[in-house]
Motif scaffolding. Structure first.
Motif, short mmCIF file in Angstrom:
data_model
loop_
_atom_site.label_atom_id
_atom_site.label_comp_id
_atom_site.label_asym_id
_atom_site.label_seq_id
_atom_site.Cartn_x
_atom_site.Cartn_y
_atom_site.Cartn_z
N PHE A 10 0.99 -1.00 -0.07
CA PHE A 10 0.10 0.07 -0.19
C PHE A 10 0.97 1.15 -0.08
CE2 PHE A 10 -2.53 -3.39 2.45
CZ PHE A 10 -3.54 -3.30 1.67
N ASP A 11 0.29 2.34 -0.58
CA ASP A 11 1.09 3.58 -0.71
C ASP A 11 0.81 4.15 0.60
OD1 ASP A 11 2.60 2.98 -3.19
OD2 ASP A 11 0.76 3.80 -4.69
N ALA A 12 -0.60 4.18 0.85
CA ALA A 12 -0.99 4.95 2.14
C ALA A 12 -2.25 4.40 2.40
CB ALA A 12 -1.58 6.40 1.55
N ALA A 13 -2.68 4.54 4.00
CA ALA A 13 -3.70 3.80 4.46
C ALA A 13 -4.32 4.58 5.40
CB ALA A 13 -3.05 2.37 5.25
N ILE A 14 -5.41 4.55 5.87
CA ILE A 14 -6.20 5.35 6.75
C ILE A 14 -6.56 4.31 8.08
CG2 ILE A 14 -8.46 6.41 7.34
CD1 ILE A 14 -8.23 7.01 4.11
N LEU A 15 -6.20 4.54 9.11
CA LEU A 15 -6.36 3.93 10.32
C LEU A 15 -7.67 4.42 11.03
CD1 LEU A 15 -5.91 1.56 12.16
CD2 LEU A 15 -3.88 2.80 13.10
N LEU A 16 -8.83 3.99 11.08
CA LEU A 16 -9.76 4.51 11.68
C LEU A 16 -9.90 3.78 13.03
CD1 LEU A 16 -12.29 6.30 11.53
CD2 LEU A 16 -13.71 4.22 10.82
N ILE A 17 -9.83 4.69 14.13
CA ILE A 17 -9.71 4.19 15.65
C ILE A 17 -11.09 4.61 16.19
CG2 ILE A 17 -8.53 4.20 17.78
CD1 ILE A 17 -5.97 4.86 16.34
N ARG A 18 -11.58 3.54 17.07
CA ARG A 18 -12.82 4.07 17.67
C ARG A 18 -12.79 3.64 19.19
NH1 ARG A 18 -18.98 2.16 16.54
NH2 ARG A 18 -20.16 3.63 18.11
N ASN A 19 -13.41 4.39 20.34
CA ASN A 19 -13.50 4.13 21.37
C ASN A 19 -13.73 2.68 21.57
OD1 ASN A 19 -14.37 3.54 24.15
ND2 ASN A 19 -14.76 5.78 24.47
N PRO A 20 -12.68 1.90 22.30
CA PRO A 20 -12.82 0.45 22.28
C PRO A 20 -14.00 -0.22 23.08
CG PRO A 20 -11.19 1.02 23.69
CD PRO A 20 -11.56 2.25 22.88
N TYR A 21 -14.49 0.71 24.15
CA TYR A 21 -15.80 0.29 24.67
C TYR A 21 -17.00 0.44 23.90
CZ TYR A 21 -13.09 0.56 29.10
OH TYR A 21 -12.25 0.28 30.17
N LEU A 81 0.38 0.64 12.89
CA LEU A 81 1.57 1.92 13.30
C LEU A 81 2.82 1.67 13.14
CD1 LEU A 81 -0.21 3.39 16.46
CD2 LEU A 81 -0.28 4.57 14.40
N LYS A 82 2.82 0.32 13.41
CA LYS A 82 4.30 -0.18 13.20
C LYS A 82 4.84 -0.54 11.67
CE LYS A 82 7.31 -3.87 15.07
NZ LYS A 82 7.58 -5.12 15.84
N TYR A 83 3.94 -0.94 11.05
CA TYR A 83 4.25 -1.58 9.55
C TYR A 83 3.88 -0.73 8.51
CZ TYR A 83 5.53 -5.63 12.24
OH TYR A 83 6.02 -6.65 13.31
N GLY A 84 2.78 0.16 8.87
CA GLY A 84 2.31 1.02 7.80
C GLY A 84 3.18 1.95 7.31
N LYS A 85 3.47 2.33 5.99
CA LYS A 85 4.45 3.17 5.63
C LYS A 85 3.84 4.57 5.80
CE LYS A 85 5.99 0.06 2.05
NZ LYS A 85 5.84 -0.42 0.88
N LYS A 86 2.62 5.02 5.23
CA LYS A 86 2.10 6.44 5.22
C LYS A 86 0.63 6.04 5.89
CE LYS A 86 1.35 10.11 2.12
NZ LYS A 86 1.25 10.65 0.84
#
Length: 155
Positions: A1-12, A59-64
């Motif tokens: 992947f050239d870029a990715a979007i990491l969507l984080i939601r409140n885990p609860y 976060l560790k392996y994603g480039k962008k």
């Protein structure tokens, strides 16, 4: 992947939403029997660690990677979408984004009317999840990113 979007939601909230989806369908709700039965504790035990490991892996392996908090997306859809299409290198007009924004209250979501009358999280579950939240918060900050929103859990 050239870029990715990491969507984080409140885990609860993410855990409860996914449990409802799994046991109640895409726009339904899990039954009281599922919440009070063995399914809920087992689900939390398995899914809460995945919430953290999935985020840490990106976060560790994603480039962008663009980190987007679900709550920010709900609060400021237009500007968040603008950032998202930008990192992906897409050329999308403001009119198209405004069209998406005007449809944000579509048919494919739960009504939110049905609420549990008790807290489904045991103290042990909360301790585990709070630990994951702290790990993610620190990991984000170590990458000079905004930590998790304040309402996720006490620091």
């Amino acid at each position: 992947f050239d870029a990715a979007i990491l969507l984080i939601r409140n885990p609860y909230k993410a855990l409860m939403a996914e449990f409802n989806r799994k046991y109640g369908g895409h726009i339904g709700f899990a039954s009281e029997a599922h919440w009070r039965g063995k399914e809920w504790p087992e689900f939390v035990k398995n899914y809460a660690p995945w919430w953290a490991s999935h985020t840490l892996d990106w976060l560790k392996y994603g480039k962008k990677v663009l980190v987007v908090h679900y709550e920010d997306l709900k609060h400021d859809l237009f500007n968040q979408l603008k950032q998202m299409v930008s990192i992906l290198g897409l050329n999308v007009s403001d009119d198209r984004l405004l069209c998406v924004e005007s449809q944000k209250d579509g048919n494919f979501k739960r009504s939110g009317i049905r609420k549990l009358e008790y807290d489904p999280y045991t103290p042990e579950m909360r301790k585990m999840i709070d630990g994951f939240i702290k790990t993610i918060d620190l990991s984000l900050k170590l990458r000079n990113l905004t930590g998790v929103p304040e309402d996720y859990a006490p620091r």
